[in-house]
Design an enzyme around this catalytic site. Sequence first.
Site, mmCIF file in Angstrom:
data_model
loop_
_atom_site.group_PDB
_atom_site.id
_atom_site.type_symbol
_atom_site.label_atom_id
_atom_site.label_comp_id
_atom_site.label_asym_id
_atom_site.label_seq_id
_atom_site.Cartn_x
_atom_site.Cartn_y
_atom_site.Cartn_z
ATOM 1 N N LYS A 343 5.201 -1.960 3.387
ATOM 2 C CA LYS A 343 4.000 -1.621 2.622
ATOM 3 C C LYS A 343 3.035 -0.894 3.561
ATOM 4 O O LYS A 343 2.488 -1.525 4.475
ATOM 5 C CB LYS A 343 3.314 -2.900 2.142
ATOM 6 N N HIS A 371 5.245 -1.386 -3.459
ATOM 7 C CA HIS A 371 3.879 -1.212 -3.962
ATOM 8 C C HIS A 371 3.056 -2.452 -3.598
ATOM 9 O O HIS A 371 3.557 -3.357 -2.938
ATOM 10 C CB HIS A 371 3.929 -1.047 -5.486
HETATM 11 P P1 PGA Z 1 0.675 -8.348 -3.177
HETATM 12 O O1 PGA Z 1 2.069 -8.855 -3.704
HETATM 13 O O2 PGA Z 1 0.616 -6.890 -3.301
HETATM 14 O O3 PGA Z 1 -0.305 -9.082 -4.047
HETATM 15 O O4 PGA Z 1 0.597 -8.798 -1.732
HETATM 16 C C1 PGA Z 1 3.260 -8.177 -3.477
HETATM 17 C C2 PGA Z 1 4.232 -9.007 -2.698
HETATM 18 O O5 PGA Z 1 3.969 -10.166 -2.332
HETATM 19 O O6 PGA Z 1 5.328 -8.518 -2.411
HETATM 20 ZN ZN ZN Z 2 6.088 -10.324 -1.280
#
Ligand code: PGA
Ligand code: ZN
Length: 434
Positions: A343, A371
Amino acid sequence: MSKFAIINMSAVEILDSRGRPTLSVHLTLANGATGWAGVPSGASTGSREAVELRDGDSGRYGGAGVLRAVGSINGEIALMLEHCTWISLAEVDQAMIELDGTRDKSRLGANALVGVSMALTRALAHWEGGSLYEYLTAFTPHDVHPRLPVPHFNVLNGGVHADNAMDFQEFMIAPLGAASMSEAVRIGAEVYAALHRRLAKEGRVTSLGDEGGFAPQLADPEDALALLVAAIEDAGHTPGLHGVAIALDPAASRFREPDGSYRVGDARMSSSELIKRYAAMTEEYPIWSIEDGLAEDDEDGWRLLTKELGDRVQLVGDDVFATNPAIIRLAIEHGIGNAALIKPNQIGTVTETLQAISLCQTRGYAQMISHRSGETHDDFIADLAVASGCGQLKSGAPARGERIAKYNRLLEIAAYRPHLPFGLPEGARRTGGI
Ligand code: PGA
Ligand code: ZN
């Protein structure tokens, strides 16, 4: 690539898909190339993530405004970046990291840095005249080739992404056996529609969670798994590792108790009991991947999980790795997981994101591009997934504009670049459950 100059950049406070403030960034190079970015934002954030700068106790948006982060870009960052000559994205990212001066990017804000970094990446791609994924391909190791990723559709939402009482955060369907991007998207949408029908028929709520998946009241994760298998069959598809598989993101940091136990439904379990429960689930259901099966600080548990299930299930680190190359390097040495969630806003620059991907690739860890639960219509991660060649992307349900933007971008890349292969790269599929 030759030198470039940034002649203009500006940020604006906009809204994300949850109605919370985030930023958009526009940037122009001296040669006329332009770039834009919309910054995503998580809810189930790991403690090791780079820090989003929010305004705090100002009364606007309950303190969640991002005018300070906007100010970082329009002030200090623009002052440093504009009208100098730069040689690369990496040089600009490094300069921003040094200007920030903190370990977690909390002074200027990781949301500010990642917005500039993504917008600049787009501008540089624009300047080169190719598409974003083609530009990003230059940053992967030589033996890695671009490919279209298997979409992981999060069709049942729980945890902090929904108001129901389901402890596991994400139940995803992954059409591993699909022959093409368009077939995979079609399967996802058909199963999503079948799931809707089944929930309605059973008299359950069909309201949605933050990532566009349904958020019914289901007591145990096994109930959700059974429902998914039924919906896959209702839609006329085959559950299984060579058909439509299931991926989980329990996001276990969120249901760990202060005494170190895990609470799932009415049960309270130790790490090893929860691992046994995962093992049983993978025997009974076509689960091919489990992300954050244990909490980010449960290192012993993660080692045991990897030892017990790592040869047959993909074990993805999200909170536990935070897209941070230094943390991933240590985790690899310690035998934690066998894949990393990627991410960009978790680490705060595109350069560090690409470093995390390359590190995984050279050390045999799989990657899944992701995402956030708070999103905009920015589809940057679709191109990143193709360029990385990792073969996996999660962008929520096949519904809602901010989720669909990524899948639609992949459909377009697939249509205009028919030579690109689709699916998991060789060796990524583990032997799995059934
Ligand atoms: P978040 O959740 O974007 O709220 O962190 C996504 C994930 O945990 O993969
Ligand atoms: Zn996650």
